[in-house]
Design a protein around this motif. Sequence first.
Motif, short mmCIF file in Angstrom:
data_model
loop_
_atom_site.label_atom_id
_atom_site.label_comp_id
_atom_site.label_asym_id
_atom_site.label_seq_id
_atom_site.Cartn_x
_atom_site.Cartn_y
_atom_site.Cartn_z
N PRO A 231 0.45 -1.15 -0.38
CA PRO A 231 0.17 0.14 0.13
C PRO A 231 0.71 1.82 -0.04
O PRO A 231 0.36 2.46 -0.38
CB PRO A 231 -0.63 -0.48 1.64
N SER A 232 1.97 1.41 0.16
CA SER A 232 3.01 3.19 0.70
C SER A 232 3.74 3.35 -0.20
O SER A 232 4.72 3.36 -0.48
CB SER A 232 3.46 2.41 1.47
N ASP B 57 -0.58 4.67 -1.60
CA ASP B 57 -0.10 5.40 -0.30
C ASP B 57 -0.20 5.37 1.46
O ASP B 57 -1.45 5.29 1.50
CB ASP B 57 -1.01 7.28 -0.34
N ALA B 58 0.82 5.28 2.09
CA ALA B 58 0.59 5.04 2.91
C ALA B 58 -0.30 5.50 4.50
O ALA B 58 -0.51 5.40 4.93
CB ALA B 58 2.32 5.05 3.89
N ILE B 59 -0.19 6.51 4.09
CA ILE B 59 -1.30 7.56 4.69
C ILE B 59 -2.83 7.28 4.68
O ILE B 59 -3.40 7.13 5.61
CB ILE B 59 -1.18 9.33 4.87
N GLN B 60 -3.14 7.15 3.56
CA GLN B 60 -4.29 7.30 3.12
C GLN B 60 -4.67 5.65 3.49
O GLN B 60 -6.03 5.23 3.56
CB GLN B 60 -4.25 7.84 1.87
N PHE B 61 -3.59 4.14 3.41
CA PHE B 61 -3.90 2.77 3.64
C PHE B 61 -4.33 3.71 4.98
O PHE B 61 -5.36 2.11 5.77
CB PHE B 61 -2.64 2.65 3.23
N ARG B 62 -3.55 3.96 5.86
CA ARG B 62 -3.53 4.05 7.84
C ARG B 62 -4.56 4.11 8.05
O ARG B 62 -5.92 4.31 8.97
CB ARG B 62 -2.10 4.58 7.97
N TRP B 63 -4.76 5.81 7.61
CA TRP B 63 -6.44 7.04 7.47
C TRP B 63 -7.13 6.51 6.18
O TRP B 63 -7.01 7.96 5.30
CB TRP B 63 -5.98 7.72 8.10
N THR B 64 -7.96 5.69 6.79
CA THR B 64 -8.46 5.53 5.12
C THR B 64 -10.08 6.62 4.61
O THR B 64 -10.33 6.32 3.81
CB THR B 64 -9.26 3.62 6.15
N SER C 99 -10.50 9.15 -0.82
CA SER C 99 -10.09 8.05 0.41
C SER C 99 -10.09 6.63 -0.17
O SER C 99 -10.77 6.71 -1.22
CB SER C 99 -10.78 8.50 1.41
#
Length: 79
Positions: A2-3, A16-23, A33
């Motif tokens: 994902p990242s 994108d690691a941020i979008q994967f973590r905060w969906t 998103s």
Amino acid sequence: MPSSYTICPVRFWEGDAIQFRWTTVNGRANKVSLIETQRNHQGFGACEKHGRQFVRPRWRANRSIWPGARSTGRGDQRM
């Protein structure tokens, strides 16, 4: 991964690691998103309508693209 910032061939979503973590976060590598991407994929087959031309073709439950393939019963063949 994902990242990795690679483009998913199924949804045309960039990892994108941020979008994967905060969906629910949008506006980073992807305009939408991850949650919205998943809903859009169920609706029309890509993260956004303009991405439909870049994704793998959707499967038909009664027409397998591989001879002898069968469903596992887990809903893995998309309509």
